[in-house]
Design a protein around this motif. Structure first.
Motif, mmCIF file in Angstrom:
data_model
loop_
_atom_site.group_PDB
_atom_site.id
_atom_site.type_symbol
_atom_site.label_atom_id
_atom_site.label_comp_id
_atom_site.label_asym_id
_atom_site.label_seq_id
_atom_site.Cartn_x
_atom_site.Cartn_y
_atom_site.Cartn_z
ATOM 1 N N ALA A 30 0.362 -1.744 -0.101
ATOM 2 C CA ALA A 30 -0.098 -0.045 -0.327
ATOM 3 C C ALA A 30 0.836 1.694 -0.479
ATOM 4 C CB ALA A 30 -0.588 -0.020 1.128
ATOM 5 N N GLY A 31 2.145 1.205 -0.788
ATOM 6 C CA GLY A 31 2.780 2.900 -0.646
ATOM 7 C C GLY A 31 4.138 2.167 -0.106
ATOM 8 N N ARG A 32 4.300 1.611 1.008
ATOM 9 C CA ARG A 32 4.921 1.637 1.919
ATOM 10 C C ARG A 32 6.216 -0.253 1.681
ATOM 11 N NH1 ARG A 32 1.779 3.042 7.335
ATOM 12 N NH2 ARG A 32 0.334 1.073 6.588
ATOM 13 N N ALA A 33 7.685 0.342 1.572
ATOM 14 C CA ALA A 33 8.248 -1.015 1.518
ATOM 15 C C ALA A 33 9.307 -0.347 2.631
ATOM 16 C CB ALA A 33 8.689 -0.425 -0.294
ATOM 17 N N ALA A 34 9.990 -1.852 2.908
ATOM 18 C CA ALA A 34 11.526 -1.807 3.710
ATOM 19 C C ALA A 34 12.544 -1.943 3.480
ATOM 20 C CB ALA A 34 11.014 -2.167 5.264
ATOM 21 N N ILE A 35 13.277 -1.699 3.970
ATOM 22 C CA ILE A 35 14.973 -2.251 2.894
ATOM 23 C C ILE A 35 15.757 -2.767 4.158
ATOM 24 C CG2 ILE A 35 16.964 -2.763 1.771
ATOM 25 C CD1 ILE A 35 14.927 -0.354 -0.025
ATOM 26 N N GLN A 36 16.449 -4.091 4.356
ATOM 27 C CA GLN A 36 17.415 -4.198 5.714
ATOM 28 C C GLN A 36 18.708 -4.453 4.539
ATOM 29 O OE1 GLN A 36 15.991 -7.022 8.756
ATOM 30 N NE2 GLN A 36 18.307 -8.275 7.898
ATOM 31 N N ILE A 37 19.715 -3.418 5.189
ATOM 32 C CA ILE A 37 20.983 -3.452 4.989
ATOM 33 C C ILE A 37 22.303 -4.159 5.392
ATOM 34 C CG2 ILE A 37 23.112 -2.084 3.353
ATOM 35 C CD1 ILE A 37 20.121 -2.093 2.044
ATOM 36 N N GLY A 38 22.266 -5.335 5.058
ATOM 37 C CA GLY A 38 23.553 -6.192 5.596
ATOM 38 C C GLY A 38 23.153 -6.936 6.983
ATOM 39 N N ASP A 39 24.039 -7.001 7.616
ATOM 40 C CA ASP A 39 23.693 -7.179 8.657
ATOM 41 C C ASP A 39 23.051 -7.178 9.990
ATOM 42 O OD1 ASP A 39 25.261 -10.072 8.277
ATOM 43 O OD2 ASP A 39 27.252 -9.075 8.902
ATOM 44 N N SER A 40 22.224 -5.761 9.527
ATOM 45 C CA SER A 40 21.835 -4.575 10.710
ATOM 46 C C SER A 40 20.554 -4.919 10.540
ATOM 47 C CB SER A 40 21.777 -3.088 10.151
ATOM 48 O OG SER A 40 21.158 -2.679 10.880
ATOM 49 N N PRO A 41 20.094 -5.055 11.974
ATOM 50 C CA PRO A 41 18.160 -5.890 12.910
ATOM 51 C C PRO A 41 17.332 -4.268 11.601
ATOM 52 C CG PRO A 41 19.594 -4.995 14.174
ATOM 53 C CD PRO A 41 20.915 -5.046 12.927
ATOM 54 N N GLU A 42 17.759 -3.632 11.128
ATOM 55 C CA GLU A 42 17.175 -1.975 11.315
ATOM 56 C C GLU A 42 16.616 -1.627 9.937
ATOM 57 O OE1 GLU A 42 17.310 2.675 11.281
ATOM 58 O OE2 GLU A 42 19.221 1.617 10.880
ATOM 59 N N LEU A 43 15.653 -1.762 9.951
ATOM 60 C CA LEU A 43 14.324 -1.650 8.644
ATOM 61 C C LEU A 43 14.331 -0.359 8.524
ATOM 62 C CD1 LEU A 43 11.604 -4.326 8.464
ATOM 63 C CD2 LEU A 43 13.381 -4.409 7.799
ATOM 64 N N LEU A 44 14.814 -0.066 6.919
ATOM 65 C CA LEU A 44 14.604 1.241 6.313
ATOM 66 C C LEU A 44 13.336 1.376 5.785
ATOM 67 C CD1 LEU A 44 18.291 1.882 4.847
ATOM 68 C CD2 LEU A 44 18.059 2.611 7.207
ATOM 69 N N ARG A 45 12.794 2.818 5.636
ATOM 70 C CA ARG A 45 11.170 2.573 5.876
ATOM 71 C C ARG A 45 11.005 3.907 4.589
ATOM 72 N NH1 ARG A 45 8.245 -0.705 9.258
ATOM 73 N NH2 ARG A 45 9.045 -0.609 10.968
ATOM 74 N N PHE A 46 10.412 3.627 4.003
ATOM 75 C CA PHE A 46 9.821 4.069 2.244
ATOM 76 C C PHE A 46 8.514 4.231 2.231
ATOM 77 C CE2 PHE A 46 14.918 2.500 2.257
ATOM 78 C CZ PHE A 46 14.904 3.499 2.245
ATOM 79 N N ASP A 47 8.560 5.334 1.614
ATOM 80 C CA ASP A 47 7.267 5.581 1.302
ATOM 81 C C ASP A 47 6.550 6.218 -0.216
ATOM 82 O OD1 ASP A 47 3.906 5.784 1.371
ATOM 83 O OD2 ASP A 47 4.360 5.679 3.938
ATOM 84 N N ASN A 48 6.163 5.801 -1.266
ATOM 85 C CA ASN A 48 5.857 6.526 -2.427
ATOM 86 C C ASN A 48 4.647 7.046 -1.778
ATOM 87 O OD1 ASN A 48 3.574 4.731 -2.561
ATOM 88 N ND2 ASN A 48 4.441 4.332 -4.641
ATOM 89 N N ALA A 49 4.370 7.536 -0.939
ATOM 90 C CA ALA A 49 2.862 8.167 -0.373
ATOM 91 C C ALA A 49 3.355 9.369 0.332
ATOM 92 C CB ALA A 49 1.536 7.599 0.259
ATOM 93 N N LEU A 50 3.056 10.591 0.316
ATOM 94 C CA LEU A 50 3.194 11.676 1.309
ATOM 95 C C LEU A 50 2.759 10.494 3.087
ATOM 96 C CD1 LEU A 50 4.836 14.110 0.901
ATOM 97 C CD2 LEU A 50 3.002 15.309 0.949
#
Length: 972
Positions: free
Chosen positions: A257-277
């Motif tokens: 629904a316009g949102r995505a998450a990316i995990q880089i390497g071994d980091s448990p943190e999810l980078l969140r992105f949104d193609n809506a405002l």
């Protein structure tokens, strides 16, 4: 009779590409010819103006400069331009007053930029007047980044390719880390685990991210699916895999629904992105910014608490308790000192006795707790019959505002305070969450224009969106450049237009005209150098030259020698004022005027006329007026001692802090000292020495009246006597005429068609309103039977058409003392004014001198006018030489000298070098404008300031102090 039109007409002009780039006058173009000009006091003169050049018109006040430039040249250009409009507009032309002249040839569409400030609304700011606010709205709507209301993180509508490019740039410097691209199903929290697995498997997804670890979907054990992210793809980040990562992110956006998450390497943190405002961290969604939101004059952008004004009316403790040295029993609370508030006084005394609050010590000596109790009262207040407090009493009054006397009472004790909701920015909180380079639109509005110019020069918009705002940014940079070039770099965009001086307002309008890039037009300007320090004259000259270089014709009414000498041609009017003027004494190159025997201006250029000189400076009476710790605006905690009984001038470049010191601190502190309502005084520790003055009179360039019904005769107090003299005539008594019958402000004798105005105002669509002579009275304001009554052969209309000089002679034998009312007006050099002229039509200089005349009227009424006052007044002047020829400045100096001789004290803000050189004491503030000013650079006699190497004013003052120097001064 001089008249000022403050209408700016945007006119048709040729395309910019046709504009010549040369700075030379376009002598090949046919000139503008005015033949047989007879407007006001013009003596049937013929004038030629060279097209594509700069012509300056000079002469003593009342000599006919404005009659020629504004009431003839501009008025005819405006009238002819209107002739090209529709039949709707042309139907009024037959009644429009045409200038009195025989013929006009070659006149282009005209634009008038008059000296003075008619803006009254608080909604008008420098941003709105210069149109920079309109351009900034586009910049923020197109380039602004929305920040979350909750976490303040930047929120952007992220395209998949932008996200991938960002993470590749950020995380692939040394290796190619693995990126796991996932999404969180929007309805996962409400789904059973079985339904969740089945739904994801049908879409082809087989792995999930749980706590940073990858699990197979069928092996998922948890019943809480809200923290589960569905894995779309695992990609080793590099330029080679960019396309694969973009495809995966597109799937994540589509399923999340316009949102995505990316995990880089071994980091448990999810980078969140949104193609809506939407903020991916707080799950708050926002609407796309619109242009209208970035205007405080639009409902979608204005702060709801103050409706976009930036200020709200609040009860002012300084008005409520004007003298904190008084006790509660002595009437410290001012509104409770009237017979109508006897009950409130009894209640206060009763509750003070019960609660142990001292009733007989100064209010300022009360403890903070007692003061809080007096103001806030006790819980329950009126309802529980306990002490209600001052706040409770005013809250009760708010429920009675349907009564007129209650509204009047509340207005006495309210003053404007900075809005607590928006902090004075005027905008809604959500508007301020949109930022460019982490700055909101309010942040840019608060920057001085020179700083804002530098900021925009260095600002680089995002490459992807640069083309959308390229033209807008270019226009912003150009207009900011013009404003700084004319010496207004110290202003801010949120500065209210009504607080600008006449000269500042004119230069703002001038830069707006230059920024519009009009060509082949006629610009008529009224004293653009007003309020400008001599250092900044070159900047103004450059702006005027830029108008001419575009092929425009510039006509300037001016008195400053530096501006006159920079023009292509000089027209000198005179020789005197009123009926003694109206002739062209000289027309030609400015520098040749000095050799012309008839030219009044040339006599000053050539040294045949000179300013009065003071051989000995006054020492004062030994007392001082002291301003301690002034910190308002750019004043840097300065303490200034002004000697009493002397003529003091405050100097400095424009924006250095002079007006802040004199008007916002000194004048408002006096008002508070007297317990009179006014805006909040400027910040300072205290002002000592007010008690030595009988009164304080602030004389500025603002008009004495805003309507045509306020005339010179009423301003100087003569009209009451004139009306009584007419009403005492036998023919008036026979018709039962009273003095009120001869007033155009009341019903009975005035013409009811125009209600005594003499004209009818017609509202025009998309044009300035048109004032047309009244069809009933022909502009004479009164009924026919009133106009037939004659005093020594003159009707009321003929009397009002007399000049002040003529009226003084006409009433000289009258025992009612009418002639004495005109004496101070003549003394300040305004004898040429018609006594029936509306004061709203006076120039800034004329308005200021008329105010001075009304202020010194008591000295002329005294039995011994030359006798010193036991307790003199303090006169504050804001650029008193505005609109004055050098000849008039000499007259003004003699008048001010008499004031000091009578025992008064004068403080004047001034840039005129001869005026400064004549003073007893000079205080130079600077060294620069805005943040670079606000300090006392030099003080003492003019000679002391001229000898100070740090004083910019001193460098220019050196020449003015040398008698042998010509009247055109420059830095030494």
């Amino acid at each position: 009779m001089t008249s000022r039109r403050r209408i700016i007409v945007i006119v048709f002009a040729l395309p910019l590409s046709d504009a010549p780039q040369s700075h030379e006058p376009r002598h090949h173009a046919p000139p503008i010819r005015l033949i047989g000009c007879r407007q006001h006091n013009l003596k049937n003169i013929n004038v030629n103006f060279v097209r594509g050049s700069w012509t300056s018109i000079s002469g003593v006040s009342g000599s006919g400069k404005s009659s020629l430039a504004f009431d003839t040249l501009y008025a005819e250009g405006q009238r002819r331009y209107v002739e090209s409009f529709s039949a709707y507009a042309r139907q009024f032309l037959d009644r429009m007053a045409r200038p009195l002249l025989d013929d006009v040839e070659g006149i282009p569409p005209a634009i008038a930029i008059a000296q003075g400030n008619d803006v009254r609304t608080a909604r008008s700011t420098v941003a709105t007047v210069t149109e920079l606010g309109d351009y900034l709205k586009i910049v923020f709507a197109r380039l602004g980044t929305r920040h979350c209301d909750k976490c303040d993180r930047p929120i952007r509508r992220r395209a998949p390719q932008d996200v991938v490019d960002e993470i590749i740039h950020k995380y692939t410097k040394n290796d190619e880390p693995q990126a796991m691209i996932a999404f969180e199903p929007p309805n996962a929290a409400s789904m059973e685990i079985g339904d969740f697995k089945q739904s994801m498997q049908r879409k082809g997804f087989v792995r999930v991210l749980v706590g940073g670890a990858v699990e197979r979907l069928e092996s998922l054990k948890t019943n809480n699916t809200s923290g589960v992210a569905v894995l779309v793809d695992r990609v080793a980040l590099s330029a080679r895999t960019r396309g694969r990562a973009i495809d995966a992110l597109e799937q994540a956006f589509a399923n999340g629904a316009g949102r995505a998450a990316i995990q880089i390497g071994d980091s448990p943190e999810l980078l969140r992105f949104d193609n809506a405002l939407r903020c991916p961290y707080c799950d708050l969604k926002f609407s796309e910014p619109t242009v209208g939101q970035f205007s405080f004059n639009h409902p979608s952008g204005a702060c709801p608490a103050c409706s976009g004004f930036g200020r709200t009316l609040k009860i002012d403790i300084n008005l409520l308790i004007p003298d904190p040295r008084k006790s509660l029993g002595d009437g410290a609370i001012k509104p409770w000192t009237t017979p109508a508030t006897a009950w409130e006084r009894r209640e206060l005394k009763k509750w003070c006795a019960e609660r142990g609050v001292p009733f007989d010590i100064p209010y300022e000596a009360l403890s903070d707790a007692h003061k809080q109790w007096i103001w806030e009262g006790e819980p329950g207040g009126f309802d529980k019959k306990v002490w209600f407090g001052i706040d409770g009493w005013f809250a009760w009054l708010e429920t009675r505002t349907y009564k007129m006397h209650v509204r009047v009472l509340l207005s006495r004790y309210r003053s404007a305070r900075v809005c607590e909701a928006c902090g004075g920015t005027r905008f809604r909180p959500e508007v301020l969450k949109v930022r460019v380079e982490n700055l909101s639109i309010a942040d840019l509005y608060k920057k001085p224009l020179d700083e804002l110019r530098s900021w925009f020069e260095n600002y680089k918009p995002p490459v992807a969106r640069a083309s959308a705002v390229e033209v807008v940014l270019g226009e912003i940079r150009a207009r900011l450049g013009y404003l700084c070039e004319v010496g207004l770099g110290y202003l801010t965009l949120d500065r209210q237009s009504r607080t600008l001086s006449g000269g500042e307002m004119q230069r703002v309008n001038l830069t707006t005209a230059v920024g519009s890039r009009l060509v082949n037009a006629l610009f008529v300007l009224d004293e653009p150098s007003v309020g400008l320090h001599p250092r900044d004259n070159d900047r103004l000259i450059h702006i005027l030259r830029s108008l001419v270089s575009l092929g425009n014709t510039v006509v300037v009414v001016e008195h400053d020698p530096a501006i006159l000498l920079a023009s292509d041609e000089l027209i000198d009017m005179g020789p005197g004022a009123g009926a003694a003027g109206g002739l062209i004494l000289y027309q030609g190159p400015p520098r040749k005027a000095a050799a012309n025997a008839e030219s009044v201006t040339g006599a000053w250029f050539g040294g045949r006329r000179s300013m009065p000189r003071r051989e000995v400076r006054r020492k004062g009476n030994g007392a001082f007026l002291t301003i301690v710790g002034a910190r308002e605006h750019n004043l840097q905690n300065v303490t200034i001692e002004v000697p009493a009984g002397m003529f003091t001038v405050i100097t400095g470049v424009s924006g250095s802090g002079k007006s802040t010191l004199v008007e916002e601190i000194l004048y408002r502190k006096w008002k508070r000292f007297r317990g009179e309502p006014c805006d909040e005084p400027g910040d300072c520790d205290r002002v000592d020495g007010f008690e030595q003055f009988e009164d304080l009179i602030f004389v500025d360039t603002a008009s004495l009246g805003r309507t045509s019904k306020s005339i010179v005769a009423t301003a100087c107090g003569a009209y009451d006597g004139i009306r009584k003299a007419l009403a005492d005539l036998p023919e008036a008594k026979m018709q039962r005429f009273s003095p009120g019958t001869f007033s155009f402000n009341t019903t009975g004798g005035r013409c009811e068609t125009c209600e005594g105005a003499g004209f009818e105002r017609v509202e025009m669509q998309f044009l300035a309103d048109v004032d047309l002579p009244c069809s009933e009275c022909g502009g004479e304001r009164f009924r026919p039977e009133v106009r037939r009554v004659k005093l020594r052969g003159k009707t009321i209309g003929e009397i009002l058409n007399l000049t002040v000089d003529e009226a003084s002679r006409f009433f000289s034998g009258d025992g009612a003392g009418i002639a004495r009312k005109f004496a101070p007006v003549i003394a300040v050099g305004l004898g040429y004014l018609r006594i029936g002229q509306g004061v709203s039509t006076l120039s800034g200089g004329e308005a200021q001198r008329l105010k001075l005349a009304t202020s010194i009227a008591d000295d002329f009424e005294r039995e011994h006018p030359g006798k010193r006052h036991d307790k003199g007044s303090l006169f504050l002047f804001d650029e008193p030489t505005t609109g004055l020829h050098l000849e008039d400045v000499a007259t003004l100096l003699r008048t001010l000298d008499h004031l000091v001789d009578f025992g008064h004290t004068i403080i004047a803000i001034e840039h005129h070098l001869d005026f400064i050189a004549y003073a007893d004491h000079v205080i130079d503030i600077g060294p620069e404008a805005g943040a670079g000013g606000g300090r006392v650079i030099a003080q003492g006699t003019p000679e002391d300031v001229a000898a100070n190497a740090d004083s910019i004013t001193g460098r220019y003052l050196v020449g003015a102090l040398k008698k042998e120097q010509p009247r055109v001064h420059g830095p030494s």
